[in-house]
Write a protein that holds these residues in place. Structure first.
Motif, short mmCIF file in Angstrom:
data_model
loop_
_atom_site.label_atom_id
_atom_site.label_comp_id
_atom_site.label_asym_id
_atom_site.label_seq_id
_atom_site.Cartn_x
_atom_site.Cartn_y
_atom_site.Cartn_z
N UNK A 181 -0.61 3.69 5.58
CA UNK A 181 0.66 4.38 4.36
C UNK A 181 0.38 2.65 3.72
N UNK A 182 -1.02 2.14 3.75
CA UNK A 182 -0.49 0.14 3.17
C UNK A 182 -1.91 1.36 2.33
N UNK A 183 -2.38 1.91 2.18
CA UNK A 183 -3.75 2.02 1.84
C UNK A 183 -3.41 3.51 0.82
N UNK A 184 -2.88 3.74 0.38
CA UNK A 184 -1.79 4.79 -0.24
C UNK A 184 -2.08 3.51 -1.53
N UNK A 185 -2.57 5.02 -2.49
CA UNK A 185 -3.20 3.59 -3.92
C UNK A 185 -2.05 3.89 -5.34
N UNK A 186 -1.57 2.61 -5.08
CA UNK A 186 0.01 2.76 -5.16
C UNK A 186 -1.00 2.96 -7.54
N UNK A 187 -1.63 2.96 -7.85
CA UNK A 187 -1.66 2.79 -9.12
C UNK A 187 -2.43 4.07 -9.69
N UNK A 188 -2.19 5.79 -8.98
CA UNK A 188 -2.46 6.65 -9.02
C UNK A 188 -1.19 7.15 -9.11
N UNK A 189 -0.82 8.19 -10.59
CA UNK A 189 0.57 8.79 -10.32
C UNK A 189 0.06 9.93 -9.58
N UNK A 190 1.00 10.55 -9.10
CA UNK A 190 0.88 12.23 -8.76
C UNK A 190 0.82 13.39 -9.48
N UNK A 191 -0.41 13.77 -9.72
CA UNK A 191 -0.45 14.63 -10.55
C UNK A 191 -1.74 16.16 -10.74
N UNK A 222 -13.01 -0.97 -6.97
CA UNK A 222 -12.55 -2.00 -7.10
C UNK A 222 -13.11 -1.68 -9.11
N UNK A 223 -12.38 -3.05 -8.73
CA UNK A 223 -12.37 -3.52 -10.46
C UNK A 223 -12.29 -2.21 -11.85
N UNK A 224 -11.48 -1.91 -11.69
CA UNK A 224 -10.77 -0.97 -12.67
C UNK A 224 -9.35 -1.37 -12.59
N UNK A 225 -9.49 -0.15 -14.20
CA UNK A 225 -7.93 -0.02 -14.31
C UNK A 225 -7.65 1.05 -14.32
N UNK A 226 -6.18 1.82 -14.57
CA UNK A 226 -6.10 2.94 -13.47
C UNK A 226 -5.16 3.60 -15.28
N UNK A 275 -11.66 -8.90 -15.75
CA UNK A 275 -12.62 -9.23 -14.11
C UNK A 275 -12.23 -7.47 -14.25
N UNK A 276 -12.04 -6.54 -15.11
CA UNK A 276 -12.30 -5.20 -14.48
C UNK A 276 -13.12 -4.79 -15.02
N UNK A 277 -14.14 -3.63 -14.80
CA UNK A 277 -15.47 -3.06 -15.43
C UNK A 277 -15.15 -1.52 -15.99
#
Lengths: 158, 145
Positions: free
Chosen positions: B33-43, B59-63, B103-105
């Protein structure tokens, strides 16, 4: 007189309450956990917008117009601008692009793999249909694919 | 003479293995449950057949999530936990620009399969406004249909 001897007391921990709590925690985490599905992505270079700059292309881009004909995954209409045969499905588009590409099997092909391909979805095209077309071009191993501004339906498709 | 009957025998199940397994399960779920990506909205992401996309780099991304609404419309945008109203696309440019400078690529674009392209194009244009040349990743569902 009967003398009852006390049994030697056993030092057993009462685990019942702990097991109750542990099971509650287990159920909580099982319900609350959302497994993230693996995601993949198509890379697309995004040129910066510089005012007044004009880019000269070496080749006229191949323009592919995409329109949604329904909500299904295959309800997509594709039209290639220019004197090309019409394609009905994304598979046919891949086939068309492969057969017209210059490679070791098609020396007489028309396009290199770096030939610019411009995908022009209509305003109401579904995102899945746009990406299905993008995927069809990428499957034919073209590398210079761009998503263009949306076109209205009447501009291109009758 | 008083007779003592046998004390009623108690059957105790050995709980130790069960507790071991239960604790293992708890540790598993806590870690996952810690791994779940909080950046991603369910869709409902697009899932093209025979996709030739590659595994998305985490890594190094903007979602950038385009939150869908009924009928292919858009309810808003979520970038790294920030909710942005559809009318305020300038904020999206500012946030993406800040993250790229931090630093995001890459910029990952997540949109529902039913979203109409005219909205997605506006978001792409807003990302282009950052002035640099970010690499855009168009995210799809990795599970093969």
């Amino acid at each position: 007189m009967i003398i009852k001897r006390r049994k030697a007391g056993s030092m057993g921990l009462n685990l019942t309450s702990m097991i109750d709590v542990v099971f509650l925690l287990l159920i909580y985490f099982m319900v609350a956990t959302e497994f993230k599905t693996a995601e993949e992505s198509f890379p697309m270079d995004l040129p910066a917008r510089d005012a007044g700059q004009t880019i000269m292309l070496d080749n006229e881009p191949l323009v592919i117009v995409v329109e949604s004909a329904g909500d299904g995954q295959r309800d997509v209409r594709i039209q290639i601008e220019g004197p090309w045969d019409s394609v009905a499905t994304v598979e046919e588009l891949t086939q068309f692009l492969r057969s017209n590409k210059i490679d070791e099997f098609h020396v007489t092909g028309l396009f290199t793999d770096a030939h610019p391909v411009l995908i022009q979805p209509t305003e109401n095209a579904r995102w899945e249909h746009t990406l299905a077309t993008y995927n069809a071009v990428a499957r034919a191993k073209y590398t210079n694919i761009t998503l263009d501004a949306p076109v209205t339906k009447l501009d291109v498709l009758q | 003479m008083a007779r003592r009957g046998n004390p009623s025998s108690t059957i105790n199940a050995n709980m130790t293995p069960m507790i071991d397994v239960t604790f293992l399960l708890i540790v598993f779920f806590v870690v996952v449950s810690q791994i779940v990506d909080r950046d991603a909205v369910s869709m409902d992401l697009p899932a093209p057949e025979h996709a030739v996309a590659s595994i998305a780099e985490l890594e190094k991304r903007v979602v950038v999530n385009i939150v869908p609404k009924e009928g292919g419309l858009v309810a808003g945008i979520v970038v790294g936990g920030h909710e942005i109203a559809w009318e305020a696309l300038d904020e999206l440019t500012a946030i993406v620009s800040t993250r790229l400078q931090g630093g995001a690529k890459e910029v990952h674009l997540r949109a529902d399969r039913a979203t109409k392209y005219r909205y997605i194009h506006q978001v792409i244009e807003a990302i282009r406004e950052v002035g640099t040349t970010p690499r855009l990743q168009l995210v799809i569902d990795g599970e093969k249909p």
